[in-house]
Design a protein around this motif. Structure first.
Motif, PDB file in Angstrom:
ATOM      1  N   TRP A 333       0.846  -1.196   0.000  1.00 27.51           N
ATOM      2  CA  TRP A 333       0.000   0.000   0.000  1.00 27.51           C
ATOM      3  C   TRP A 333       0.878   1.241   0.000  1.00 27.51           C
ATOM      4  CZ3 TRP A 333      -4.776   1.363  -1.005  1.00 27.51           C
ATOM      5  CH2 TRP A 333      -5.245   2.604  -0.578  1.00 27.51           C
ATOM      6  N   HIS A 334       0.656   2.104  -0.981  1.00 23.07           N
ATOM      7  CA  HIS A 334       1.425   3.346  -1.125  1.00 23.07           C
ATOM      8  C   HIS A 334       0.643   4.477  -0.476  1.00 23.07           C
ATOM      9  CE1 HIS A 334       3.861   6.534  -2.850  1.00 23.07           C
ATOM     10  NE2 HIS A 334       4.680   5.624  -3.363  1.00 23.07           N
ATOM     11  N   GLU A 335       1.198   5.041   0.599  1.00 26.32           N
ATOM     12  CA  GLU A 335       0.470   6.062   1.352  1.00 26.32           C
ATOM     13  C   GLU A 335       0.247   7.334   0.549  1.00 26.32           C
ATOM     14  OE1 GLU A 335      -1.037   5.918   4.089  1.00 26.32           O
ATOM     15  OE2 GLU A 335      -0.411   3.926   4.750  1.00 26.32           O
ATOM     16  N   LEU A 337       0.216   7.732  -2.829  1.00 31.93           N
ATOM     17  CA  LEU A 337      -0.687   7.524  -3.958  1.00 31.93           C
ATOM     18  C   LEU A 337      -2.034   6.964  -3.533  1.00 31.93           C
ATOM     19  CD1 LEU A 337       1.827   5.939  -6.511  1.00 31.93           C
ATOM     20  CD2 LEU A 337       1.097   8.326  -6.345  1.00 31.93           C
ATOM     21  N   GLN A 338      -2.106   6.454  -2.295  1.00 34.82           N
ATOM     22  CA  GLN A 338      -3.337   5.854  -1.779  1.00 34.82           C
ATOM     23  C   GLN A 338      -3.862   4.754  -2.696  1.00 34.82           C
ATOM     24  OE1 GLN A 338      -5.196   6.673   1.319  1.00 34.82           O
ATOM     25  NE2 GLN A 338      -3.035   7.246   1.598  1.00 34.82           N
ATOM     26  N   CYS A 339      -2.968   3.831  -3.006  1.00 38.67           N
ATOM     27  CA  CYS A 339      -3.353   2.691  -3.844  1.00 38.67           C
ATOM     28  C   CYS A 339      -2.385   1.549  -3.604  1.00 38.67           C
ATOM     29  CB  CYS A 339      -3.369   3.073  -5.329  1.00 38.67           C
ATOM     30  SG  CYS A 339      -1.749   3.499  -5.995  1.00 38.67           S
ATOM     31  N   TRP A 340      -2.782   0.352  -4.068  1.00 40.66           N
ATOM     32  CA  TRP A 340      -1.918  -0.810  -3.989  1.00 40.66           C
ATOM     33  C   TRP A 340      -0.924  -0.768  -5.143  1.00 40.66           C
ATOM     34  CZ3 TRP A 340      -2.144  -3.823   0.237  1.00 40.66           C
ATOM     35  CH2 TRP A 340      -3.304  -3.787   1.000  1.00 40.66           C
ATOM     36  N   CYS A 341       0.335  -1.056  -4.858  1.00 39.36           N
ATOM     37  CA  CYS A 341       1.377  -0.907  -5.869  1.00 39.36           C
ATOM     38  C   CYS A 341       2.197  -2.192  -6.016  1.00 39.36           C
ATOM     39  CB  CYS A 341       2.319   0.241  -5.503  1.00 39.36           C
ATOM     40  SG  CYS A 341       1.535   1.872  -5.533  1.00 39.36           S
ATOM     41  N   LEU A 342       2.599  -2.454  -7.242  1.00 38.42           N
ATOM     42  CA  LEU A 342       3.529  -3.516  -7.590  1.00 38.42           C
ATOM     43  C   LEU A 342       4.565  -2.941  -8.550  1.00 38.42           C
ATOM     44  CD1 LEU A 342       1.170  -6.575  -8.214  1.00 38.42           C
ATOM     45  CD2 LEU A 342       2.919  -6.425  -6.434  1.00 38.42           C
TER      46      LEU A 342
END
Length: 416
Positions: A333-335, A337-342
């Motif tokens: 979780w990217h704080e 960007l507020q999204c899940w990241c890979l």
């Protein structure tokens, strides 16, 4: 004359001779149809003889011929230049045999050359980069070899095509070598993907047995009568893999959670010194039907690779070994960007629940090295409207990877 000029002259000779052979074959067999692979055509023997008689390139000394083909194989490493290698295999039988021996599998060289390459495992070191283009109006999907439409342009090579067919209780994605014929009785049919009613479980069917070692032990799960090969020959579908999506009961945010069980690939393929099944040619259905033994086997009830009774009734089956299981690579979780990241390493640019990376899911007793468990075997993601990238590597083939990615295009309200 330059070397490439010689190749152009060879291709011209092939075009002229092939046209003559096609005309003659249409007179003798009105219902015949050309196959995509040289090994499969009903009139391929006649065509090879015709080319061998008329082509002046057919009688080259084997040593010289081998040197010529080796040079073409070594210099043309990407499409569209790679078609020169295919042209060498189309001259005559002797050229075809030497070319097949000279051309390496994708696992060894990282190149896709013949149609059978789409059923062979990808390279171990670096993935083969492809992209998928979706046509909403026709519900078709095309797999191209290349980085993206913008970067590859006209040099992109069409590998496979699929058509989405909705039914009352399921959805089928029929996969073909061409984008104009998706009939299961066609000789361009490769396989299909079928979903359950909720769209949470998908089954991948292959048109041929996964590997020669399983041919005598495994039966087709579904038989479809074909009218294009020979009377009474069945177009077969072998259950080779399943893709399952977890239900999102709590409606939590995040990417879809999926598990892939590849029944045709043992877990030993990614162990130290392991080898994945690698078909070297297409199975000819007419050969399977010609013997009385093959005819008697068709009367037996079909066996499903994923059946729970498999372990009880088939001690000698190759699939008794643990199959390869793939799972989602856990995102973070990217704080900001507020999204899940890979980390897709620049290959994915648009956020989507369809994006995923698959890695091997191994148990401690299976002795799979840690570095193998961390390798991304298949990644899929969105880069634009109806454009998606697909990168795959060993032990998956292009066909298996494409089928897994197609499962993401079906609607799954219960999983999001």
């Amino acid at each position: 004359m330059s070397f490439k000029g010689k190749l152009k002259e060879i291709r011209d000779d092939i075009s002229t001779t092939f046209s003559m052979g096609k005309l003659q074959r249409s007179r003798t067999n009105r219902r015949g149809r050309a196959y995509i692979a040289p090994e499969l055509g009903g009139g391929s023997e006649f065509l090879s003889e015709l080319i061998e008689e008329q082509s002046r390139w057919a009688n080259l000394p084997p040593e010289l011929l081998h040197d010529v083909i080796q040079r073409v194989e070594g210099t043309e490493t990407s499409w569209p230049g790679r078609r020169d290698v295919v042209a060498c295999a189309s001259v005559c039988k002797s050229w075809r045999e030497i070319t097949k021996a000279a051309v390496k599998t994708p696992e060894q060289c990282g190149c896709i050359t013949f149609p059978i390459s789409l059923k062979q495992p990808g390279p171990r070191d670096s993935p083969i980069q492809c992209y998928i283009k979706r046509e909403r109006a026709t519900s078709t999907y095309h797999l191209y070899l290349g980085l993206s439409p913008a970067l590859s342009g006209d040099t992109s090579k069409v590998l496979l095509a699929a058509k989405k067919i909705r039914k009352a209780t399921s959805t089928d994605f029929r996969i073909s070598f061409v984008g104009s014929d998706f009939c299961q009785t066609s000789n361009t049919y490769v396989g299909k993907l079928r979903s359950n009613f909720l769209g949470t479980k998908f089954t991948i069917y292959d048109s041929q047995t996964p590997c020669p070692a399983m041919k005598s032990n495994c039966k087709p799960q579904r038989k479809v009568r074909s009218i294009q090969v020979s009377p009474g020959v069945a177009a077969r579908n072998y259950n080779v893999a399943t893709v399952s999506f977890e239900l999102n009961v709590l409606r939590t945010r995040g990417p879809r959670r999926m598990h892939c069980t590849i029944h045709s690939i043992p877990i030993s393929a990614i162990q130290e010194g392991g080898i994945a099944p690698t078909p070297l040619e297409f199975n000819n259905p007419s050969d399977e039907q010609s013997s009385p033994l093959a005819a008697s086997k068709l009367k037996q009830p079909p066996i499903d690779f994923s059946s729970t009774s498999l372990a009880e009734s088939s001690e000698s089956l190759c699939s008794k070994r643990d199959p390869l299981v793939l799972k989602n690579k856990a995102p973070r979780w990217h704080e900001q960007l507020q999204c899940w990241c890979l980390n897709f390493k620049g290959r994915v640019t648009v956020a989507s629940v369809k994006n995923f990376q698959l890695v091997a899911a191994a148990e401690p007793y299976q002795n799979v090295p840690v570095e193998e468990q961390e390798k991304v075997i298949l990644q899929f993601g969105k880069i634009g409207k109806d454009i998606f990238t697909m990168d795959y590597r060993y032990p998956l083939s292009a066909f298996q990877a494409f089928a897994v990615c197609l499962s993401s295009f079906d609607t799954k309200p219960a999983c999001e």
